[in-house]
Write a protein that holds these residues in place. Structure first.
Motif, PDB file in Angstrom:
ATOM      1  N   ASP A 153       0.813  -1.196   0.000  1.00 47.48           N
ATOM      2  CA  ASP A 153       0.000   0.000   0.000  1.00 47.48           C
ATOM      3  C   ASP A 153       0.859   1.263   0.000  1.00 47.48           C
ATOM      4  O   ASP A 153       1.612   1.517   0.930  1.00 47.48           O
ATOM      5  CB  ASP A 153      -0.899  -0.023   1.247  1.00 47.48           C
ATOM      6  CG  ASP A 153      -2.062   0.939   1.143  1.00 47.48           C
ATOM      7  OD1 ASP A 153      -2.001   1.860   0.324  1.00 47.48           O
ATOM      8  OD2 ASP A 153      -3.042   0.752   1.893  1.00 47.48           O
ATOM      9  N   LEU A 154       0.715   2.039  -1.079  1.00 52.39           N
ATOM     10  CA  LEU A 154       1.276   3.384  -1.133  1.00 52.39           C
ATOM     11  C   LEU A 154       0.179   4.389  -1.513  1.00 52.39           C
ATOM     12  O   LEU A 154       0.440   5.411  -2.133  1.00 52.39           O
ATOM     13  CB  LEU A 154       2.425   3.443  -2.142  1.00 52.39           C
ATOM     14  CG  LEU A 154       3.761   2.890  -1.635  1.00 52.39           C
ATOM     15  CD1 LEU A 154       4.694   2.565  -2.788  1.00 52.39           C
ATOM     16  CD2 LEU A 154       4.430   3.884  -0.687  1.00 52.39           C
ATOM     17  N   VAL A 155      -1.053   4.064  -1.135  1.00 49.75           N
ATOM     18  CA  VAL A 155      -2.188   4.925  -1.434  1.00 49.75           C
ATOM     19  C   VAL A 155      -1.985   6.293  -0.791  1.00 49.75           C
ATOM     20  O   VAL A 155      -1.660   6.396   0.390  1.00 49.75           O
ATOM     21  CB  VAL A 155      -3.496   4.283  -0.932  1.00 49.75           C
ATOM     22  CG1 VAL A 155      -4.648   5.271  -1.014  1.00 49.75           C
ATOM     23  CG2 VAL A 155      -3.811   3.029  -1.730  1.00 49.75           C
ATOM     24  N   ALA A 156      -2.144   7.356  -1.604  1.00 47.43           N
ATOM     25  CA  ALA A 156      -2.051   8.744  -1.137  1.00 47.43           C
ATOM     26  C   ALA A 156      -0.692   9.092  -0.540  1.00 47.43           C
ATOM     27  O   ALA A 156      -0.561  10.096   0.169  1.00 47.43           O
ATOM     28  CB  ALA A 156      -3.161   9.051  -0.141  1.00 47.43           C
ATOM     29  N   ALA A 157       0.332   8.296  -0.816  1.00 47.08           N
ATOM     30  CA  ALA A 157       1.670   8.603  -0.308  1.00 47.08           C
ATOM     31  C   ALA A 157       2.263   9.803  -1.041  1.00 47.08           C
ATOM     32  O   ALA A 157       2.003  10.009  -2.229  1.00 47.08           O
ATOM     33  CB  ALA A 157       2.580   7.394  -0.487  1.00 47.08           C
ATOM     34  N   ASP A 158       3.049  10.589  -0.328  1.00 45.75           N
ATOM     35  CA  ASP A 158       3.756  11.718  -0.928  1.00 45.75           C
ATOM     36  C   ASP A 158       5.223  11.344  -1.075  1.00 45.75           C
ATOM     37  O   ASP A 158       5.954  11.241  -0.078  1.00 45.75           O
ATOM     38  CB  ASP A 158       3.614  12.966  -0.058  1.00 45.75           C
ATOM     39  CG  ASP A 158       2.231  13.575  -0.156  1.00 45.75           C
ATOM     40  OD1 ASP A 158       1.898  14.081  -1.239  1.00 45.75           O
ATOM     41  OD2 ASP A 158       1.484  13.532   0.838  1.00 45.75           O
TER      42      ASP A 158
END
Length: 418
Positions: A225-230
């Motif tokens: 999961d790298l959802v919405a990662a900056d």
């Protein structure tokens, strides 16, 4: 952050006793308060310096629980077979030149302060632990460590890393967040249902850190999961994965995928990334989807020598950037998109808003290029066995290989066929 459900089958690796050790098994520890002068040195590092100078300190089989350590700087200490538990009992100012060997951390909430030149080797972190080094931490390494969270509840994952630079080597993890807010590296790791946590405006304000993330020679099971990662950048090489999810992530520089094998990839990131490249990879899908790349997010896209699964119901989607319902002038989103020497059953590259589009030397069953706005389109040297859909696409210039009679759909398009 929304996490997906676990795979129905659990890897035998994660069922082994080695992965989820009982806290305190195979070691006899005594509380750190009973360590006499060593305990004094930990509570008062200046007193230690007066008596020992810069000599190293060895602490073996100590239990850190029920005792507060606030604002100390621990330096040049080797912890062996120690146990750590308890929340907010260790809140240091700094951790320097320290090494932890075969230590256990269970439901531990620990702040190391600024950590520098710190190694955790063959350590086990279990339960709802949250262990972190502060901003400015660097040269912090976890090697051959094991991280086991308490369960699949999104609010019950463990967290390990630093708000600076963190490296994970030959580690295994399940239900855990790993992080290095300025740089995170995973090498030779096995992760099941894991994520990389990143800094954000919500965490730290407008001057938050963007992490450079490297994942190399890893196995990523379940959803990674790298959802919405900056992110500043993301590089994944020589890795096997089940499902990589980058939905609504932000990447400022490059996203690089090389020699990756696996199930599904979702690259629905926000606009303004520099470049996306995928090379020498095999992406077969997970039964629901295969590969989705929002092309409009990148200045350039290159996909080369890749093999994709899928069929007419599960296309490979490398598309987007043009909104046909917006009647205003729309600037070019993708300067150049190149697809070369790939095998793709169904390629959907509609709604592109691109400068140069090159589709060369691929083996494709069906190709969908409808409703795009292109400066130039070049389709050469491909094997295309079924239909090509140019419906509604406009290109300032085009060069298209010979297609069989009736193979191309050209309604509302100005594409010129050879």
């Amino acid at each position: 952050m929304n996490r997906r459900s676990l795979l129905t089958s659990t890897l035998s690796l994660f069922n082994s006793v080695a992965l989820i050790p009982l806290f305190g098994c195979n070691m006899t520890t005594r509380n750190i308060r009973s360590f006499g002068k060593t305990f004094t040195y930990l509570k008062d590092p200046e007193h230690r310096t007066r008596e020992m100078g810069n000599a190293p300190l060895l602490i073996e089989k100590a239990m850190f629980s029920g005792e507060q350590f606030d604002d100390q700087i621990w330096k040049n200490i080797r912890f062996v077979d120690c146990e750590f538990s308890g929340a907010y009992e260790i809140r240091l100012s700094g951790l320097q030149e320290c090494r932890f060997e075969r230590c256990r951390f269970h439901d531990a909430v620990i702040g190391w302060g600024t950590a520098e030149q710190v190694t955790f080797f063959d350590c086990h972190v279990t339960g709802d632990s949250n262990i972190a080094g502060d901003v400015g931490s660097k040269d912090v390494r976890f090697e051959s460590c094991n991280f086991q969270g308490p369960g699949s509840d999104p609010n019950q994952w463990g967290t390990i890393g630093t708000y600076g630079q963190t490296e994970f080597i030959k580690c295994s993890a399940r239900w855990f967040s790993m992080f290095g807010f300025s740089r995170t590296s995973l090498r030779d790791c096995v992760v099941e249902e894991g994520e990389i946590r990143t800094d954000s405006d919500a965490n730290s304000g407008p001057n938050f850190q963007r992490s450079d993330v490297l994942i190399e020679s890893c196995k990523l099971r379940g959803t990674f999961d790298l959802v919405a990662a900056d992110l500043q950048s993301l590089t994944i090489r020589d890795t096997v994965l089940d499902h990589l999810d980058l939905t609504n992530a932000t990447i400022k520089d490059d996203l690089v995928i090389e020699r990756v094998r696996g199930g599904a990839i979702q690259v629905g990131i926000k606009e303004a990334a520099r470049a996306f490249s995928m090379k020498d990879s095999q992406i077969h899908g997970n039964g629901i989807s295969v590969c989705y790349v929002y092309a409009g997010a990148f200045d350039s896209v290159l996909i080369e020598r890749c093999i994709f699964g899928g069929d007419v119901t599960k296309p490979v989607i490398i598309a987007g950037g043009f909104d046909p319902d917006n009647k205003e002038t729309q600037p070019v989103m993708t300067r150049r998109l190149t697809l070369r020497d790939n095998r793709i059953p169904f390629l959907c590259s509609g709604y592109l808003n691109a400068g140069d589009v090159v589709i060369e030397g691929n083996t494709i069953e069906s190709l969908d290029l409808q409703k795009g706005r292109l400066d130039s389109l070049e389709i050469t040297g491909n094997t295309i066995t079924r239909s090509v859909n140019f419906t509604g696409t406009q290109a300032k210039k085009s060069k298209v290989q010979h297609l069989a009679k009736g193979q191309a759909k050209l309604d509302g398009s100005n594409i010129q066929l050879n």
